[in-house]
Design a protein around this motif. Structure first.
Motif, mmCIF file in Angstrom:
data_model
loop_
_atom_site.group_PDB
_atom_site.id
_atom_site.type_symbol
_atom_site.label_atom_id
_atom_site.label_comp_id
_atom_site.label_asym_id
_atom_site.label_seq_id
_atom_site.Cartn_x
_atom_site.Cartn_y
_atom_site.Cartn_z
ATOM 1 N N SER A 26 45.947 0.666 10.317
ATOM 2 C CA SER A 26 45.069 -0.450 9.962
ATOM 3 C C SER A 26 44.618 -0.283 8.514
ATOM 4 C CB SER A 26 43.838 -0.466 10.880
ATOM 5 O OG SER A 26 42.802 -1.256 10.333
ATOM 6 N N PRO A 27 44.435 -1.391 7.787
ATOM 7 C CA PRO A 27 43.899 -1.278 6.425
ATOM 8 C C PRO A 27 42.556 -0.549 6.387
ATOM 9 C CG PRO A 27 44.778 -3.478 6.788
ATOM 10 C CD PRO A 27 44.798 -2.787 8.119
ATOM 11 N N TRP A 28 41.803 -0.632 7.481
ATOM 12 C CA TRP A 28 40.516 0.080 7.530
ATOM 13 C C TRP A 28 40.730 1.588 7.490
ATOM 14 C CZ3 TRP A 28 35.860 -1.871 6.746
ATOM 15 C CH2 TRP A 28 35.659 -3.247 6.942
ATOM 16 N N ASP A 29 41.805 2.035 8.109
ATOM 17 C CA ASP A 29 42.140 3.459 8.070
ATOM 18 C C ASP A 29 42.452 3.876 6.641
ATOM 19 O OD1 ASP A 29 42.900 6.039 8.662
ATOM 20 O OD2 ASP A 29 44.756 5.494 9.700
ATOM 21 N N LEU A 30 43.271 3.077 5.956
ATOM 22 C CA LEU A 30 43.638 3.385 4.575
ATOM 23 C C LEU A 30 42.412 3.394 3.668
ATOM 24 C CD1 LEU A 30 45.824 3.947 2.485
ATOM 25 C CD2 LEU A 30 46.204 1.476 2.310
ATOM 26 N N ARG A 63 45.433 4.610 15.039
ATOM 27 C CA ARG A 63 45.736 3.221 15.389
ATOM 28 C C ARG A 63 44.736 2.708 16.433
ATOM 29 N NH1 ARG A 63 49.933 -0.319 14.938
ATOM 30 N NH2 ARG A 63 50.261 -1.753 16.670
ATOM 31 N N ASN A 64 44.464 3.534 17.449
ATOM 32 C CA ASN A 64 43.510 3.145 18.495
ATOM 33 C C ASN A 64 42.084 3.073 17.956
ATOM 34 O OD1 ASN A 64 45.587 3.059 20.344
ATOM 35 N ND2 ASN A 64 45.212 5.106 21.147
ATOM 36 N N HIS A 65 41.747 4.031 17.116
ATOM 37 C CA HIS A 65 40.371 4.101 16.600
ATOM 38 C C HIS A 65 39.999 2.843 15.821
ATOM 39 C CE1 HIS A 65 36.690 5.848 15.010
ATOM 40 N NE2 HIS A 65 37.071 5.485 13.804
ATOM 41 N N PHE A 66 40.954 2.290 15.077
ATOM 42 C CA PHE A 66 40.644 1.149 14.218
ATOM 43 C C PHE A 66 40.993 -0.189 14.877
ATOM 44 C CE2 PHE A 66 40.855 4.669 11.197
ATOM 45 C CZ PHE A 66 39.701 4.446 10.461
ATOM 46 N N ALA A 111 38.506 -8.709 12.013
ATOM 47 C CA ALA A 111 38.694 -9.756 11.001
ATOM 48 C C ALA A 111 39.834 -9.417 10.057
ATOM 49 C CB ALA A 111 37.397 -9.975 10.224
ATOM 50 N N ILE A 112 39.912 -8.178 9.625
ATOM 51 C CA ILE A 112 40.996 -7.749 8.736
ATOM 52 C C ILE A 112 42.281 -7.520 9.516
ATOM 53 C CG2 ILE A 112 41.793 -5.836 7.282
ATOM 54 C CD1 ILE A 112 39.932 -7.710 5.824
ATOM 55 N N ASN A 113 42.168 -6.865 10.670
ATOM 56 C CA ASN A 113 43.373 -6.550 11.452
ATOM 57 C C ASN A 113 44.140 -7.808 11.865
ATOM 58 O OD1 ASN A 113 42.865 -3.830 11.278
ATOM 59 N ND2 ASN A 113 41.926 -3.669 13.303
ATOM 60 N N GLU A 114 43.410 -8.879 12.148
ATOM 61 C CA GLU A 114 44.073 -10.106 12.602
ATOM 62 C C GLU A 114 44.919 -10.757 11.512
ATOM 63 O OE1 GLU A 114 40.972 -12.502 14.149
ATOM 64 O OE2 GLU A 114 40.856 -11.433 16.063
#
Length: 773
Positions: A564-568, A490-493, A500-503
């Motif tokens: 985060s979707p970036w993690d997935l 969670r912290n890493h991403f 932009a994606i997380n928001e």
């Protein structure tokens, strides 16, 4: 040192800046990952004397770059005088970038004046490279091997002398100011080449701070590399010392090496001068001190009893300061898995044990690691803080451990049998200073953490408990890894490049996994598995119900979810299945049997886990598990995924469609952005699941909504028909919703609870039959 001699060492700002830019450009092409750790953002600005340990020849150029990047200041570095001997052009270059030889006459007064003018000073108090990393003697005192004298010696205390004497000078300036002796202050302003008395007074008010910093390289590799091969080709017959350095340091520079630089708490001269000491100092100042050279020369120039007495006081205080900053420096080691494995091996050898079983070795390392995570006084490498990197260590699956063991094998230090690790005789042999890094890297790693008493205590405790620790205790540690993994990812991403994606995300429920345990020991545990894009929160309400009914419940967090979707985007379906495997192992520590219940993608994964014929799995429930999907766009996923892969191969080209929008039934739980790669992995997962259904031999419940808008309801029939045997059931729910488990549509939860009770009863019946049979 005269003014003319000082000008010889003027920093050439143009050359300095060119070096900074050049190093920045080269750094991007090296395999060296420099990471600076500190607890105070202002430490580099406030510090005056920076101390670094010394393991590699090239590392001396790194600290000036790091400090300049943080503060914009040009640094003075104390360097080996032999570097200035020979080629004058090279010596001029070194002087231009701030280096001064360690045998320079008047070195300490010169450095003190530079500090007062605003320079930072870099010192390597070990006085040379410590290749064996051995910094303690048998009595536990700090010392290092001297190549010159061929014996061990104490660390240099020049930095302590510099700091304390400068502090004395500052006190004198402040005393002159308080007495209104402006004439003497102006004389010092002129002598130091400063602009004004105000500038000098401002510097006198500043505390003189020594910042101990620790450099740790990881990993250490001993094989040939491009630099060592080139050196061997063009410099045949070069001395062993240089050949060894080309091999070790070439690998550090070129082969993905972490260089952790950790800044410790500053050490400040804090001697409380007694009244008579202050009187003697003032008298000496008045009679003898007309320059910084005079002040620093007190030790050598002392003639009277009082002068010798004050020189002795200063000398004793510098010894204390030296020991303080060396202790702080070695406390800053960034501990990694190779340190722990090496320390464990050396500990066993000292106990006369030259062999240990694989499982016991892995478990001991894991327990030591987990205990150190709870220590505030030990700094762990990020690979020991990020569970994705270490949590399979118990099973002997670890990139870091494999790399360490490969190095040990190549060095002829550790052998491996089908059941144990054997420590070979070479580990007990003595090696010279210029060969130990190549011949026995285990000893080098072990020496590096020798000053850390916590590592000793932790390893002793791990060895004592490894064979007796209970399953429940081990399970608790493993679940702690699941919590840590969620927090780490969670912290890493959260860095700016992911904003932009997380928001866009709307999820407000916690993505943490959970483990609910009744107060009494239970026979049955339930492993709950959430769906694609969701998190454990999807089934948390049902989990609490089950716990209240006396079941142990673990809510698995599928890799990449709840963060985060970036993690997935970085995960594959094997990562998701591994999440279930870990959950099963944890829950097995608290229950005699495990029922697995998963929703949607979690249902497919639950069926795959059941197909592995695990001893404690007594049943599996799959709710809305997919084989086919309603949305036609899923058919285009392989094409888009392929285009994304192709674009990643091209420099500076973004992926075509990295994410797609998701209109979720439960936006407070699910991701809004779907990684296309995750959709591709989902398709792959369903294909593999279909092939494994024939291996499911436990009672199975399939539940499906008849008008599911996401999963084609025909999936339920396909799964049911592919399951072997007769101990299976298919239940239909009349609904147009997908999230029937979360929303408890059609009594879905009660259906699953009844199934769990049936599995529990069936297992109890079988056990009873075995006991009476």
């Amino acid at each position: 040192m005269t003014e003319e001699e000082e000008h010889v060492f003027d920093i050439n700002e143009g050359t300095y800046e060119w070096c900074v830019r050049s190093f920045q450009a080269i750094r991007k092409r090296l395999g060296l990952n420099i990471k600076v750790h500190h607890n105070d953002d202002d430490l580099m600005s406030q510090g005056h004397i920076f101390l670094f340990n010394h393991f590699a020849r090239f590392e001396t150029i790194i600290p000036p770059f790091v400090i300049h990047r943080a503060t914009g200041e040009h640094c003075r570095s104390v360097a080996d005088h032999t570097l200035f001997e020979g080629a004058e052009n090279f010596a001029k270059f070194l002087r231009g970038v701030g280096a001064v030889p360690n045998n320079l006459p008047g070195l300490l007064p010169f450095l003190a004046a530079e500090i007062l003018r605003g320079r930072k000073i870099i010192v390597f108090p070990e006085g040379g490279m410590v290749k064996d990393r051995r910094v303690l003697d048998q009595e536990g005192s700090f010392n290092v091997f001297s190549r010159t004298s061929k014996e061990r010696r104490k660390h240099h205390r020049g930095a302590a002398v510099l700091a304390l004497t400068l502090d004395i000078f500052k006190r004198r300036i402040l005393e002159l100011h308080s007495r209104g002796d402006h004439a003497r202050i102006e004389r010092w302003v002129r002598a130091l080449g400063m602009n004004s008395a105000e500038e000098l007074l401002a510097k006198a008010i500043e505390p003189t701070l020594i910042v101990p910093a620790t450099i740790t390289f990881y990993p250490i590799r001993i094989r040939e590399n491009m630099i060592s091969r080139a050196a061997d080709l063009f410099m045949r017959g070069m001395p062993q010392k240089f050949a060894e350095e080309m091999k070790i340091e070439g690998n550090l520079l070129l082969r993905d090496t972490d260089m952790d630089i950790r800044l410790g708490q500053p050490v400040q001269p804090q001697k409380k001068w007694r009244w008579w000491e202050r009187m003697l100092l003032n008298r000496y100042f008045t009679k003898h001190v007309w320059s910084l050279d005079d002040l620093f020369g007190l030790k050598d120039q002392a003639e009277s009893f009082s002068e010798k007495l004050i020189a002795r006081c200063i000398s004793d205080e510098t010894l204390r300061i030296r020991d303080d900053y060396m202790r702080a420096m070695y406390a800053g080691i960034t501990v990694n898995l190779s340190h722990l494995a090496s320390h464990l091996i050396i500990t066993l050898i000292r106990r006369g044990q030259m062999e240990i079983g694989h499982a016991l070795f892995h478990k001991t390392l894991y327990l030591a690691l987990k205990n150190l995570q709870a220590s505030r006084d030990v700094h762990l490498h990020r690979s020991l803080l990020w569970p994705d990197r270490y949590r399979m260590l118990l099973a002997g699956v670890s990139v870091e451990l494999d790399r360490f063991l490969k190095t040990c094998k190549n060095a002829g230090l550790v052998g491996r049998t089908p059941s144990s690790y054997r420590f070979l005789d070479k580990l007990c042999e003595e090696y010279g200073f210029d060969e130990v890094r190549l011949e026995n890297p285990v000893l080098v790693y072990a020496n590096e953490v020798e000053p850390l008493l916590q590592v000793y205590d932790t390893m002793d405790a791990a060895l004592a408990s490894a064979e007796t620790i209970s399953d429940a205790e081990l399970g608790s540690l493993m679940f702690d890894d699941e919590l840590r993994a969620h927090q780490w990812n969670r912290n890493h991403f959260t860095s700016p490049r992911f904003h932009a994606i997380n928001e866009k995300e709307t999820a407000t429920e916690s993505g943490e996994p959970y483990l609910f345990l009744p107060q009494e020991k239970v026979s049955t545990g339930v492993l709950l598995v959430h769906g694609f894009l969701a998190s454990p929160a999807e089934l948390s309400g049902y989990a609490r119900q089950l716990c209240n009914q006396g079941y142990a419940v673990l809510g698995v967090r599928l890799a990449g979810h709840g963060t985060s979707p970036w993690d997935l985007k970085t995960r594959d379906w094997q990562d998701w299945l591994n999440s279930l495997r870990r959950g099963y192992r944890i829950l097995s520590a608290f229950a005699d049997q495990v029922v697995v219940a998963g929703f949607s993608t979690g249902g497919a994964l639950s069926l795959m886990l059941a197909a592995e014929d695990l001893p404690k799995v007594s049943g599996v429930a799959a709710i809305c598990a997919p084989v086919k999907f309603r949305k036609r766009a899923m058919a285009l996923v392989p094409l888009v995924h392929g285009l994304n892969k192709l674009s990643r191969m091209l420099p500076k080209v973004d992926e075509v469609i990295p994410f797609r929008e998701n209109e979720s039934e439960h936006p407070n739980i699910n991701y809004r952005s779907m990684p296309v790669n995750a959709l591709y992995q989902l398709r792959e997962l369903t294909d593999v699941m279909k092939q494994r259904l024939a291996k499911v031999h436990v009672p199975t419940l399939i539940i499906q909504g008849d008008n599911d808008p996401v999963v084609d309801p025909a999936s339920a029939n396909k799964i049911f028909d592919a399951l072997p045997g007769h101990d299976k059931a298919l239940h239909w729910v009349n609904t147009h919703r997908h999230g029937i488990f979360h929303e408890n549509i059609g009594g879905t939860r009660q259906l699953v609870t009844t199934f769990i009770q049936q599995c529990e009863a069936e297992t109890a019946y079988r056990l009873d039959q075995l006991e009476t049979g």
